[in-house]
Motif scaffolding. Sequence first.
Motif, PDB file in Angstrom:
ATOM      1  N   MET A   1       0.820  -1.202   0.000  1.00 61.07           N
ATOM      2  CA  MET A   1       0.000   0.000   0.000  1.00 61.07           C
ATOM      3  C   MET A   1       0.859   1.259   0.000  1.00 61.07           C
ATOM      4  N   SER A   2       2.041   1.203   0.608  1.00 63.35           N
ATOM      5  CA  SER A   2       2.893   2.394   0.624  1.00 63.35           C
ATOM      6  C   SER A   2       3.312   2.779  -0.791  1.00 63.35           C
ATOM      7  N   ASP A   3       3.521   1.755  -1.652  1.00 63.29           N
ATOM      8  CA  ASP A   3       3.879   2.048  -3.041  1.00 63.29           C
ATOM      9  C   ASP A   3       2.742   2.767  -3.753  1.00 63.29           C
ATOM     10  N   ARG A   4       1.504   2.323  -3.523  1.00 64.57           N
ATOM     11  CA  ARG A   4       0.355   2.966  -4.172  1.00 64.57           C
ATOM     12  C   ARG A   4       0.192   4.393  -3.662  1.00 64.57           C
ATOM     13  N   ARG A   5       0.336   4.569  -2.355  1.00 66.11           N
ATOM     14  CA  ARG A   5       0.201   5.908  -1.795  1.00 66.11           C
ATOM     15  C   ARG A   5       1.271   6.828  -2.370  1.00 66.11           C
ATOM     16  N   GLU A   6       2.498   6.337  -2.488  1.00 67.63           N
ATOM     17  CA  GLU A   6       3.568   7.170  -3.031  1.00 67.63           C
ATOM     18  C   GLU A   6       3.279   7.574  -4.467  1.00 67.63           C
ATOM     19  N   ALA A   7       2.741   6.631  -5.256  1.00 65.38           N
ATOM     20  CA  ALA A   7       2.398   6.955  -6.645  1.00 65.38           C
ATOM     21  C   ALA A   7       1.304   8.009  -6.701  1.00 65.38           C
ATOM     22  N   ILE A   8       0.320   7.905  -5.797  1.00 66.19           N
ATOM     23  CA  ILE A   8      -0.818   8.819  -5.827  1.00 66.19           C
ATOM     24  C   ILE A   8      -0.434  10.221  -5.354  1.00 66.19           C
ATOM     25  N   VAL A   9       0.411  10.315  -4.351  1.00 65.47           N
ATOM     26  CA  VAL A   9       0.736  11.633  -3.798  1.00 65.47           C
ATOM     27  C   VAL A   9       2.065  12.191  -4.305  1.00 65.47           C
ATOM     28  N   GLU A  10       2.842  11.359  -5.044  1.00 62.53           N
ATOM     29  CA  GLU A  10       4.144  11.826  -5.529  1.00 62.53           C
ATOM     30  C   GLU A  10       4.357  11.577  -7.020  1.00 62.53           C
ATOM     31  N   GLY A  11       3.749  10.547  -7.594  1.00 60.37           N
ATOM     32  CA  GLY A  11       4.066  10.113  -8.942  1.00 60.37           C
ATOM     33  C   GLY A  11       3.360  10.899 -10.031  1.00 60.37           C
ATOM     34  N   SER A  12       3.495  10.391 -11.252  1.00 59.13           N
ATOM     35  CA  SER A  12       2.858  11.023 -12.414  1.00 59.13           C
ATOM     36  C   SER A  12       1.339  10.973 -12.281  1.00 59.13           C
ATOM     37  N   GLY A 148     -24.671  -4.538  -0.178  1.00 59.50           N
ATOM     38  CA  GLY A 148     -24.192  -3.301   0.426  1.00 59.50           C
ATOM     39  C   GLY A 148     -22.892  -3.484   1.181  1.00 59.50           C
ATOM     40  N   ALA A 149     -22.799  -4.579   1.950  1.00 60.67           N
ATOM     41  CA  ALA A 149     -21.580  -4.833   2.715  1.00 60.67           C
ATOM     42  C   ALA A 149     -20.398  -5.088   1.791  1.00 60.67           C
ATOM     43  N   SER A 150     -20.630  -5.849   0.710  1.00 58.37           N
ATOM     44  CA  SER A 150     -19.578  -6.091  -0.269  1.00 58.37           C
ATOM     45  C   SER A 150     -19.109  -4.786  -0.907  1.00 58.37           C
ATOM     46  N   ASP A 151     -20.068  -3.931  -1.270  1.00 58.62           N
ATOM     47  CA  ASP A 151     -19.720  -2.646  -1.881  1.00 58.62           C
ATOM     48  C   ASP A 151     -18.909  -1.776  -0.928  1.00 58.62           C
ATOM     49  N   ALA A 152     -19.227  -1.816   0.372  1.00 56.20           N
ATOM     50  CA  ALA A 152     -18.501  -0.989   1.332  1.00 56.20           C
ATOM     51  C   ALA A 152     -17.044  -1.415   1.437  1.00 56.20           C
ATOM     52  N   VAL A 153     -16.806  -2.726   1.494  1.00 54.23           N
ATOM     53  CA  VAL A 153     -15.420  -3.209   1.547  1.00 54.23           C
ATOM     54  C   VAL A 153     -14.706  -2.872   0.243  1.00 54.23           C
ATOM     55  N   GLU A 154     -15.414  -3.056  -0.865  1.00 60.46           N
ATOM     56  CA  GLU A 154     -14.857  -2.698  -2.178  1.00 60.46           C
ATOM     57  C   GLU A 154     -14.464  -1.225  -2.209  1.00 60.46           C
ATOM     58  N   ALA A 155     -15.315  -0.364  -1.651  1.00 62.11           N
ATOM     59  CA  ALA A 155     -15.021   1.068  -1.614  1.00 62.11           C
ATOM     60  C   ALA A 155     -13.760   1.337  -0.807  1.00 62.11           C
ATOM     61  N   GLY A 156     -13.536   0.539   0.244  1.00 67.68           N
ATOM     62  CA  GLY A 156     -12.318   0.691   1.022  1.00 67.68           C
ATOM     63  C   GLY A 156     -11.085   0.421   0.185  1.00 67.68           C
ATOM     64  N   PHE A 157     -11.140  -0.611  -0.658  1.00 66.85           N
ATOM     65  CA  PHE A 157     -10.007  -0.905  -1.543  1.00 66.85           C
ATOM     66  C   PHE A 157      -9.782   0.236  -2.540  1.00 66.85           C
ATOM     67  N   VAL A 158     -10.872   0.732  -3.134  1.00 65.86           N
ATOM     68  CA  VAL A 158     -10.728   1.815  -4.113  1.00 65.86           C
ATOM     69  C   VAL A 158     -10.148   3.051  -3.439  1.00 65.86           C
ATOM     70  N   GLY A 159     -10.610   3.364  -2.241  1.00 59.32           N
ATOM     71  CA  GLY A 159     -10.084   4.508  -1.513  1.00 59.32           C
ATOM     72  C   GLY A 159      -8.608   4.379  -1.219  1.00 59.32           C
ATOM     73  N   ARG A 160      -8.143   3.146  -1.013  1.00 56.19           N
ATOM     74  CA  ARG A 160      -6.723   2.912  -0.740  1.00 56.19           C
ATOM     75  C   ARG A 160      -5.886   2.925  -2.015  1.00 56.19           C
ATOM     76  N   GLY A 161      -6.552   2.956  -3.169  1.00 57.10           N
ATOM     77  CA  GLY A 161      -5.828   2.947  -4.429  1.00 57.10           C
ATOM     78  C   GLY A 161      -5.680   1.570  -5.028  1.00 57.10           C
ATOM     79  N   ASP A 162      -6.400   0.587  -4.491  1.00 57.66           N
ATOM     80  CA  ASP A 162      -6.316  -0.793  -4.972  1.00 57.66           C
ATOM     81  C   ASP A 162      -7.573  -1.108  -5.785  1.00 57.66           C
ATOM     82  N   SER A 163      -7.667  -0.538  -6.977  1.00 58.16           N
ATOM     83  CA  SER A 163      -8.862  -0.741  -7.789  1.00 58.16           C
ATOM     84  C   SER A 163      -8.914  -2.145  -8.389  1.00 58.16           C
ATOM     85  N   ARG A 164      -7.775  -2.847  -8.445  1.00 58.25           N
ATOM     86  CA  ARG A 164      -7.793  -4.213  -8.967  1.00 58.25           C
ATOM     87  C   ARG A 164      -8.584  -5.140  -8.049  1.00 58.25           C
TER      88      ARG A 164
END
Length: 486
Positions: A1-12, A148-164
């Motif tokens: 997750m640190s790699d994704r965060r770095e790309a989002i806040v520092e990368g292209s 709804g519960a599945s979507d909420a967990v899914e939203a957590g992944f998207v928020g973290r930058g893990d759309s896969r």
Amino acid sequence: MSDRREAIVEGSIPRTLVGLALPLVAQNVVRVAQQVIDTFWLGRLGETAVAAVGLTIPVLGVCFALLVTPFVGTQILVSQRVGADDDAGAHRMVVHGFVLALLVGALVGGAVFLGAGPVVRLVGAGPDVAPLAALYLAVVALGLPLAGASDAVEAGFVGRGDSRASLWINVATVAVNVVLDPFLIFGWWVFPRLGVRGAALATVGGYAAGLCLALALALGPRMNLARRHLTLTAADFRDLLSVGAPITGRQVVSQSVRVLLVGVVALAGGAAGLAAYTIGARVASVAVLPSRGLGQAAQSMVGQNVGADRPDRARRTTRVGVAVAAGALAVLGAVQWLVPVPVARVFVPSLAGDGLALTVQYLTILAYGYPAIGVVDALLAGFNGASRTRTSFVADLLKYWTVRLPVAALALPATASVSLLGVTVAPGLDLGMPAVFWAVTGSNVVAAVGVGAYYAYAVRGGLFVDAAADVATAADESEAAAEPTD
């Protein structure tokens, strides 16, 4: 997750935005494919079965609009906390979204299950269709807490930058649904022949599979959700409702006007007009998939950069999102404008006569507004990522109720007022279907101009700077509230 965060806040920004968006676009394509395959299997039961399930679509649309609150709230708040390097707070927010989704899903699903019969009759089900529609709706309603519960967990992944991860959850949901469909509908192998009830159970089975995979991924190394994150606080629930509820209102606003527009089209254009409007809506729903995916990705990127106290990158992300989304939809619009007949016949090969002529006219007019849709999606993603979700609600309220519906009503005959689902619509000017077509495109363009002007004003007023300060304060308060007291 640190790699994704770095790309989002520092990368292209362009590369990260597109990389995050592609799996989200793919999952939307998967969902569209599911609808096509469901209709294919149900069509083997006859048109009554297809009509019964089709009749439940607007009802389920409203149900899922109510489940948007935990989904959007979780995505935005998780992205902000990940950006602020508050991983524990992000984990707790996923748990809060999960619990809220279960509660809302149970309340909505229970109410729909108990009132399925009256609900389908309210939306116009005749005596031949109503029993099957009520049966399908009641069974699917029992699966709403799972969805709804599945979507909420899914939203957590998207928020973290893990759309896969979000893509795989959707693939599991759709795959199980599609595989179960023929077995439960027609009684293949050891299964009983359940017809429409089987289609509903297959849908619920898909929801269950998606939830199981979502939880497995969340509890595994992909998210590392643990028992220590199960602390619940009233403050976090309030934040979820504050951020997510306006998007639910936005969904209800748009769904209600779409239902009213079908009534206007039926009165102004008859069968040919309904065919053109329906085909145009389906074509547009596919064409805007890139924009919707980019908007969702931009929402997470803006949230993380706001949380990381990088308001400059949040602003640039929104600007890049506008350029990419508008450009992609402009290309799709140009193709649609150049070859409207082949596009129409992809959906209805036998289309001819007045239906074909009106459809071609609608597809041509729709194409002019596609770039505007991309602009609005990206700009509202910027507002949403900064927790200004009320802007999205107000924008859609004005777009649909003050522009689209009044202009479309000019298509009605000038003889007398009519009532559409209890709403009295004043006499029109007998302008026919072109008024409806231009109402849709015109409202999209007006929304782009209005939201663009307000965005420029809000940025000058410190939209992202203020949001960054608010996130820092909220993270401190949440951490303090979650700490055990002696």
